[in-house]
Design a protein around this motif. Sequence first.
Motif, PDB file in Angstrom:
ATOM      1  N   UNK A 135      -4.029 -22.426 -10.036  1.00 46.57           N
ATOM      2  CA  UNK A 135      -3.539 -23.426 -10.850  1.00 46.57           C
ATOM      3  C   UNK A 135      -2.368 -22.855 -11.678  1.00 46.57           C
ATOM      4  N   UNK A 136      -2.622 -21.790 -12.267  1.00 46.71           N
ATOM      5  CA  UNK A 136      -1.644 -21.231 -13.380  1.00 46.71           C
ATOM      6  C   UNK A 136      -0.763 -20.134 -12.455  1.00 46.71           C
ATOM      7  N   UNK A 137      -0.919 -19.822 -11.253  1.00 47.80           N
ATOM      8  CA  UNK A 137      -0.304 -18.808 -10.657  1.00 47.80           C
ATOM      9  C   UNK A 137       1.195 -18.840 -10.885  1.00 47.80           C
ATOM     10  N   UNK A 138       1.863 -17.387 -10.701  1.00 48.07           N
ATOM     11  CA  UNK A 138       3.362 -17.471 -10.683  1.00 48.07           C
ATOM     12  C   UNK A 138       3.778 -16.880  -9.283  1.00 48.07           C
ATOM     13  N   UNK A 139       5.039 -16.992  -9.025  1.00 49.12           N
ATOM     14  CA  UNK A 139       5.554 -16.384  -7.782  1.00 49.12           C
ATOM     15  C   UNK A 139       5.593 -14.959  -7.935  1.00 49.12           C
ATOM     16  N   UNK A 140       5.384 -14.209  -6.556  1.00 47.02           N
ATOM     17  CA  UNK A 140       5.501 -12.779  -7.003  1.00 47.02           C
ATOM     18  C   UNK A 140       6.089 -12.152  -5.552  1.00 47.02           C
ATOM     19  N   UNK A 141       6.679 -11.086  -5.494  1.00 49.40           N
ATOM     20  CA  UNK A 141       7.185 -10.455  -4.319  1.00 49.40           C
ATOM     21  C   UNK A 141       6.133  -9.526  -3.648  1.00 49.40           C
ATOM     22  N   UNK A 142       6.025  -9.496  -2.316  1.00 53.54           N
ATOM     23  CA  UNK A 142       5.444  -8.636  -1.689  1.00 53.54           C
ATOM     24  C   UNK A 142       6.253  -7.962  -0.771  1.00 53.54           C
ATOM     25  N   UNK A 143       6.058  -6.450  -0.791  1.00 54.17           N
ATOM     26  CA  UNK A 143       6.637  -5.438  -0.155  1.00 54.17           C
ATOM     27  C   UNK A 143       5.684  -5.051   1.050  1.00 54.17           C
ATOM     28  N   UNK A 144       6.367  -5.090   2.373  1.00 51.67           N
ATOM     29  CA  UNK A 144       5.879  -4.359   3.369  1.00 51.67           C
ATOM     30  C   UNK A 144       6.698  -3.304   3.844  1.00 51.67           C
ATOM     31  N   UNK A 145       6.080  -2.183   3.439  1.00 56.14           N
ATOM     32  CA  UNK A 145       6.614  -0.622   3.565  1.00 56.14           C
ATOM     33  C   UNK A 145       5.954  -0.175   4.741  1.00 56.14           C
ATOM     34  N   UNK A 146       7.073   0.298   5.673  1.00 57.78           N
ATOM     35  CA  UNK A 146       6.732   0.874   6.941  1.00 57.78           C
ATOM     36  C   UNK A 146       7.465   2.293   7.014  1.00 57.78           C
ATOM     37  N   UNK A 147       6.750   3.322   7.615  1.00 54.44           N
ATOM     38  CA  UNK A 147       7.321   4.531   7.852  1.00 54.44           C
ATOM     39  C   UNK A 147       7.804   4.607   9.307  1.00 54.44           C
ATOM     40  N   UNK A 148       8.844   4.855   9.659  1.00 56.07           N
ATOM     41  CA  UNK A 148       9.344   5.075  11.022  1.00 56.07           C
ATOM     42  C   UNK A 148      10.147   6.456  11.367  1.00 56.07           C
ATOM     43  N   UNK A 149      10.131   6.588  12.687  1.00 57.47           N
ATOM     44  CA  UNK A 149      10.983   8.037  12.989  1.00 57.47           C
ATOM     45  C   UNK A 149      11.409   7.596  14.679  1.00 57.47           C
TER      46      UNK A 149
END
Length: 406
Positions: A135-149
Amino acid sequence: MTIICGILIAILAVILIIALYLNNRGREKVVPKIESRTPWKIEKRNSKSVTLSTVIEFRNEGTQSAMIVDAICHPQLPFEQYDGMEVFGKAEKFGVPREDNYFETLVLEHQESVELVAKVTLTARKNLTLEEAAANMVDFPVEFIYREVGRTPMHFSIARFFLNADELCSLLGISHNEPEIKNAKQDADNSNLLTVPTRILTPEDDIVDIIEKYTKGKIGPDDVVTVAESVVAITQGNIVRPDELKISCLAKLCCLFIPDYGSLATPHGMQALMAREGEWRVAFALVAGFLGKIIGQRGLFYKWGGHQAALIDDVTGTMPPFDKCVVYGPENPEKVVANLKSRLGCFGAMIADVNDLKRSRIVGATEGMNAQLAADLLIDNPFGNASQKTPICILKNFRQEQESRK
């Protein structure tokens, strides 16, 4: 001699043809389709925690095969922002759930797509139920980190999106409350200086609306409201992640001439400045600044290096979760302070760049106020990052203070 020249021309022609052929074959280009990801949905839920998931399409828009070697879902909710909830992330291939946190390498042929799942588990803390914490939460970012080659050497890339508090509460079937903020505090050594705490501000916020909200009932017609320049810039979205910058050789060279404690001492900080002010302008200013020091003229680099040269904050320069960003100086500071003065009905408004090294810089100030006097009153840096969350300071009775010093 003619034969030798002919042979050299033939060799160069062959090399050019081969280079053109290889270049024409292209490279891989993995693109995350963040704008079309699915809405968050509940995977599982109990009295203390909930797991949400969203599905993201990753498409290889290049002309060569690519491999996604690893993927990590990294939610960024620091306790400075909200400490009622602990978050944990996990990345999976859609339709292939795993009980462990291992990500199996996959191959993407050119013009082929794969759906990957970002899972975020939120667990209530501090003896709160899930509903009380959410109920008292805040917005926050989520990072999807991927390693590619692929044809390109192995490297990390990042896709970013948000988990919004309103969306979370809607999924849980509860109402969202505005996070509780502690009362403003008077400076112990200065009864005319009032620091005003806020929640962590983001690019979703309007700085004038926010300051009006948090200073309501605290500011009068003789007062001056001051705000930290980095916070104004963040609310304007005037930030960039270091991994989004393509670092030039010139930036790598120029940053070596900056003292290691400066915001331009890293290739990313320097490249961020060059992206705004121009590479050769910054390089010229750096040379001029070096020569100026030899003859006793200081500050030429910041004078000629562009408006942002003195304002950029490199990573760690501001509060979490933006301590991982390069933060530029705010845009149109004079317009911002004019709007603040008009909206709040106060004597004046100022944006200041203050640090713990006893340096206080005026970024923008309204007419009629002694901005240098206000900057001097902020010399001990009352603005708070991290857990303090006090980006606003009110200089009480500043009009009288200014008139007494005439």
